[in-house]
Design a protein around this motif. Structure first.
Motif, PDB file in Angstrom:
ATOM      1  N   ASP A  87       0.822  -1.200   0.000  1.00 26.46           N
ATOM      2  CA  ASP A  87       0.000   0.000   0.000  1.00 26.46           C
ATOM      3  C   ASP A  87       0.862   1.259   0.000  1.00 26.46           C
ATOM      4  O   ASP A  87       0.469   2.301  -0.546  1.00 26.46           O
ATOM      5  CB  ASP A  87      -0.958  -0.003   1.191  1.00 26.46           C
ATOM      6  N   ASP A  88       2.058   1.208   0.607  1.00 26.87           N
ATOM      7  CA  ASP A  88       2.979   2.348   0.568  1.00 26.87           C
ATOM      8  C   ASP A  88       3.476   2.593  -0.859  1.00 26.87           C
ATOM      9  O   ASP A  88       3.586   3.745  -1.302  1.00 26.87           O
ATOM     10  CB  ASP A  88       4.189   2.104   1.476  1.00 26.87           C
ATOM     11  N   LEU A  89       3.795   1.527  -1.562  1.00 27.94           N
ATOM     12  CA  LEU A  89       4.328   1.656  -2.914  1.00 27.94           C
ATOM     13  C   LEU A  89       3.317   2.304  -3.858  1.00 27.94           C
ATOM     14  O   LEU A  89       3.699   3.026  -4.786  1.00 27.94           O
ATOM     15  CB  LEU A  89       4.734   0.283  -3.461  1.00 27.94           C
ATOM     16  N   LEU A  90       2.043   2.071  -3.622  1.00 31.93           N
ATOM     17  CA  LEU A  90       1.015   2.626  -4.496  1.00 31.93           C
ATOM     18  C   LEU A  90       0.967   4.148  -4.442  1.00 31.93           C
ATOM     19  O   LEU A  90       0.411   4.784  -5.331  1.00 31.93           O
ATOM     20  CB  LEU A  90      -0.360   2.055  -4.126  1.00 31.93           C
ATOM     21  N   ARG A  91       1.536   4.736  -3.395  1.00 32.01           N
ATOM     22  CA  ARG A  91       1.525   6.198  -3.261  1.00 32.01           C
ATOM     23  C   ARG A  91       2.675   6.860  -4.007  1.00 32.01           C
ATOM     24  O   ARG A  91       2.739   8.086  -4.093  1.00 32.01           O
ATOM     25  CB  ARG A  91       1.598   6.584  -1.779  1.00 32.01           C
ATOM     26  N   ASP A  92       3.608   6.066  -4.518  1.00 33.05           N
ATOM     27  CA  ASP A  92       4.774   6.626  -5.204  1.00 33.05           C
ATOM     28  C   ASP A  92       4.355   7.127  -6.589  1.00 33.05           C
ATOM     29  O   ASP A  92       3.842   6.354  -7.403  1.00 33.05           O
ATOM     30  CB  ASP A  92       5.861   5.555  -5.340  1.00 33.05           C
ATOM     31  N   PRO A  93       4.561   8.413  -6.892  1.00 30.13           N
ATOM     32  CA  PRO A  93       4.115   8.968  -8.179  1.00 30.13           C
ATOM     33  C   PRO A  93       4.891   8.436  -9.379  1.00 30.13           C
ATOM     34  O   PRO A  93       4.475   8.659 -10.529  1.00 30.13           O
ATOM     35  CB  PRO A  93       4.353  10.476  -8.002  1.00 30.13           C
ATOM     36  N   ARG A  94       5.996   7.718  -9.152  1.00 25.13           N
ATOM     37  CA  ARG A  94       6.791   7.217 -10.275  1.00 25.13           C
ATOM     38  C   ARG A  94       6.233   5.946 -10.880  1.00 25.13           C
ATOM     39  O   ARG A  94       6.642   5.546 -11.969  1.00 25.13           O
ATOM     40  CB  ARG A  94       8.226   6.955  -9.811  1.00 25.13           C
ATOM     41  N   ILE A  95       5.324   5.277 -10.199  1.00 23.42           N
ATOM     42  CA  ILE A  95       4.895   3.964 -10.676  1.00 23.42           C
ATOM     43  C   ILE A  95       3.587   4.034 -11.463  1.00 23.42           C
ATOM     44  O   ILE A  95       2.737   4.893 -11.218  1.00 23.42           O
ATOM     45  CB  ILE A  95       4.747   2.954  -9.518  1.00 23.42           C
ATOM     46  N   ASP A  96       3.472   3.133 -12.418  1.00 28.03           N
ATOM     47  CA  ASP A  96       2.199   2.991 -13.130  1.00 28.03           C
ATOM     48  C   ASP A  96       1.722   1.547 -13.170  1.00 28.03           C
ATOM     49  O   ASP A  96       0.732   1.234 -13.813  1.00 28.03           O
ATOM     50  CB  ASP A  96       2.272   3.572 -14.549  1.00 28.03           C
ATOM     51  N   VAL A  97       2.428   0.653 -12.456  1.00 26.17           N
ATOM     52  CA  VAL A  97       1.959  -0.725 -12.299  1.00 26.17           C
ATOM     53  C   VAL A  97       2.625  -1.327 -11.059  1.00 26.17           C
ATOM     54  O   VAL A  97       3.787  -1.033 -10.777  1.00 26.17           O
ATOM     55  CB  VAL A  97       2.260  -1.579 -13.560  1.00 26.17           C
ATOM     56  N   LEU A  98       1.874  -2.109 -10.306  1.00 27.12           N
ATOM     57  CA  LEU A  98       2.403  -2.805  -9.134  1.00 27.12           C
ATOM     58  C   LEU A  98       2.384  -4.307  -9.383  1.00 27.12           C
ATOM     59  O   LEU A  98       1.371  -4.857  -9.812  1.00 27.12           O
ATOM     60  CB  LEU A  98       1.547  -2.504  -7.893  1.00 27.12           C
ATOM     61  N   VAL A  99       3.517  -4.954  -9.130  1.00 23.97           N
ATOM     62  CA  VAL A  99       3.618  -6.410  -9.220  1.00 23.97           C
ATOM     63  C   VAL A  99       3.827  -6.935  -7.807  1.00 23.97           C
ATOM     64  O   VAL A  99       4.718  -6.472  -7.092  1.00 23.97           O
ATOM     65  CB  VAL A  99       4.798  -6.838 -10.126  1.00 23.97           C
ATOM     66  N   SER A 100       3.006  -7.880  -7.397  1.00 25.04           N
ATOM     67  CA  SER A 100       3.082  -8.387  -6.031  1.00 25.04           C
ATOM     68  C   SER A 100       3.010  -9.906  -6.027  1.00 25.04           C
ATOM     69  O   SER A 100       2.487 -10.521  -6.957  1.00 25.04           O
ATOM     70  CB  SER A 100       1.923  -7.809  -5.206  1.00 25.04           C
ATOM     71  N   ALA A 101       3.559 -10.499  -4.971  1.00 26.40           N
ATOM     72  CA  ALA A 101       3.518 -11.952  -4.796  1.00 26.40           C
ATOM     73  C   ALA A 101       3.063 -12.257  -3.377  1.00 26.40           C
ATOM     74  O   ALA A 101       3.550 -11.660  -2.424  1.00 26.40           O
ATOM     75  CB  ALA A 101       4.888 -12.572  -5.064  1.00 26.40           C
ATOM     76  N   LEU A 102       2.113 -13.158  -3.245  1.00 26.51           N
ATOM     77  CA  LEU A 102       1.582 -13.521  -1.936  1.00 26.51           C
ATOM     78  C   LEU A 102       1.262 -15.005  -1.896  1.00 26.51           C
ATOM     79  O   LEU A 102       1.042 -15.634  -2.929  1.00 26.51           O
ATOM     80  CB  LEU A 102       0.290 -12.744  -1.639  1.00 26.51           C
ATOM     81  N   SER A 103       1.199 -15.543  -0.692  1.00 28.86           N
ATOM     82  CA  SER A 103       0.680 -16.893  -0.507  1.00 28.86           C
ATOM     83  C   SER A 103      -0.746 -16.776   0.013  1.00 28.86           C
ATOM     84  O   SER A 103      -1.075 -15.820   0.715  1.00 28.86           O
ATOM     85  CB  SER A 103       1.533 -17.678   0.494  1.00 28.86           C
ATOM     86  N   PRO A 104      -1.614 -17.732  -0.326  1.00 27.38           N
ATOM     87  CA  PRO A 104      -2.983 -17.692   0.201  1.00 27.38           C
ATOM     88  C   PRO A 104      -3.026 -17.679   1.718  1.00 27.38           C
ATOM     89  O   PRO A 104      -3.888 -17.028   2.323  1.00 27.38           O
ATOM     90  CB  PRO A 104      -3.609 -18.971  -0.375  1.00 27.38           C
ATOM     91  N   ARG A 105      -2.085 -18.371   2.355  1.00 25.65           N
ATOM     92  CA  ARG A 105      -2.056 -18.396   3.824  1.00 25.65           C
ATOM     93  C   ARG A 105      -1.791 -17.001   4.385  1.00 25.65           C
ATOM     94  O   ARG A 105      -2.375 -16.600   5.394  1.00 25.65           O
ATOM     95  CB  ARG A 105      -0.993 -19.373   4.320  1.00 25.65           C
ATOM     96  N   ARG A 106      -0.888 -16.257   3.728  1.00 24.48           N
ATOM     97  CA  ARG A 106      -0.583 -14.909   4.208  1.00 24.48           C
ATOM     98  C   ARG A 106      -1.809 -14.002   4.062  1.00 24.48           C
ATOM     99  O   ARG A 106      -2.052 -13.133   4.895  1.00 24.48           O
ATOM    100  CB  ARG A 106       0.601 -14.332   3.430  1.00 24.48           C
ATOM    101  N   VAL A 107      -2.572 -14.202   2.983  1.00 24.77           N
ATOM    102  CA  VAL A 107      -3.795 -13.412   2.791  1.00 24.77           C
ATOM    103  C   VAL A 107      -4.756 -13.643   3.949  1.00 24.77           C
ATOM    104  O   VAL A 107      -5.360 -12.709   4.485  1.00 24.77           O
ATOM    105  CB  VAL A 107      -4.469 -13.775   1.451  1.00 24.77           C
ATOM    106  N   VAL A 108      -4.886 -14.896   4.368  1.00 24.67           N
ATOM    107  CA  VAL A 108      -5.782 -15.224   5.480  1.00 24.67           C
ATOM    108  C   VAL A 108      -5.246 -14.661   6.796  1.00 24.67           C
ATOM    109  O   VAL A 108      -5.986 -14.086   7.590  1.00 24.67           O
ATOM    110  CB  VAL A 108      -5.967 -16.757   5.596  1.00 24.67           C
ATOM    111  N   ASP A 109      -3.931 -14.794   7.022  1.00 24.10           N
ATOM    112  CA  ASP A 109      -3.344 -14.372   8.299  1.00 24.10           C
ATOM    113  C   ASP A 109      -3.243 -12.857   8.443  1.00 24.10           C
ATOM    114  O   ASP A 109      -3.465 -12.311   9.527  1.00 24.10           O
ATOM    115  CB  ASP A 109      -1.938 -14.971   8.462  1.00 24.10           C
ATOM    116  N   ARG A 110      -2.891 -12.159   7.336  1.00 23.14           N
ATOM    117  CA  ARG A 110      -2.590 -10.731   7.437  1.00 23.14           C
ATOM    118  C   ARG A 110      -3.445  -9.839   6.549  1.00 23.14           C
ATOM    119  O   ARG A 110      -3.307  -8.618   6.577  1.00 23.14           O
ATOM    120  CB  ARG A 110      -1.115 -10.498   7.110  1.00 23.14           C
ATOM    121  N   GLY A 111      -4.288 -10.435   5.746  1.00 24.51           N
ATOM    122  CA  GLY A 111      -5.133  -9.643   4.861  1.00 24.51           C
ATOM    123  C   GLY A 111      -4.460  -9.362   3.532  1.00 24.51           C
ATOM    124  O   GLY A 111      -3.241  -9.481   3.382  1.00 24.51           O
ATOM    125  N   LEU A 112      -5.256  -8.962   2.563  1.00 17.56           N
ATOM    126  CA  LEU A 112      -4.747  -8.693   1.221  1.00 17.56           C
ATOM    127  C   LEU A 112      -3.999  -7.367   1.162  1.00 17.56           C
ATOM    128  O   LEU A 112      -3.030  -7.213   0.434  1.00 17.56           O
ATOM    129  CB  LEU A 112      -5.914  -8.681   0.225  1.00 17.56           C
TER     130      LEU A 112
END
Length: 202
Positions: A87-112
């Protein structure tokens, strides 16, 4: 239909075609997000996608479990020694695309930690299917995805994905376009991406 890109295989040209296919130009003005979801191998694929898009002259932010970077350089959270969150990276004015990697378990434990995902690539856990917390994490991500869902024709849960997501948004990937499940998806009007290396069998 079957995506086919003709002409010289220049990385910058191919990258533009890929982005136009994944993130149509008439989308709302927000940073498109590509998520690689799985238990193993996601960071490697995300880093490769990051490099590929940067070669295509895109302003790319990368977030994985062990790295946060903008335009290839590590980024820390402002006023902290901790690396920045997605979410911090999305505020950077230099970017126009975000690439992310997550595990389903992390989504459950810490949220998307993302309002929505533009497209997601699902990595099948060695043919074992999704179950328990992993299944719930996959469902959370699919519900937050507004664009395409990329999944292998060999994925044991392809039919489950097709039951949760409009089939027109599912991109089936197969080295062999004659793969029974890939062919069935193509015949039903879905999207199939099939790649062959010249001179090699699928």
């Amino acid at each position: 239909f079957l995506h086919a890109i003709s002409g010289p295989a220049r990385l910058d040209a191919v990258g533009g075609h890929v982005l136009d296919a994944l993130f149509p130009r008439d989308l709302p003005a927000r940073v498109p997000t590509a998520l690689v979801l799985g238990e193993k191998g996601t960071s490697r694929i995300a880093r490769g996608l990051d490099r590929f898009l940067r070669v295509s002259r895109r302003g790319v932010a990368l977030w994985t479990h062990d790295r946060a970077a903008v335009l290839g350089s590590p980024v820390q959270r402002a006023g902290s020694s901790h690396r920045a969150g997605a979410d911090d990276l999305l505020r950077d004015p230099r970017i126009d695309v975000l690439v992310s990697a997550l595990s389903p378990r992390r989504v459950v434990d810490r949220g998307l930690r993302l309002e929505q995902v533009t497209c997601v690539a699902l990595l099948d856990p060695k043919g074992g299917g999704w179950s328990g917390p992993r299944s719930e994490g996959v469902r959370v991500v699919l519900e937050a995805t507004t664009g395409c869902v990329c999944v292998s024709a060999d994925d044991s849960e392809l039919d489950v994905v097709l039951g949760l997501v409009d089939p027109s948004r599912v991109v089936v990937v197969s080295a062999d376009r004659d793969h029974p499940r890939a062919a069935a998806h193509l015949e039903s009007g879905g999207v199939l991406v099939s790649a062959r290396i010249r001179g090699r069998e699928p």
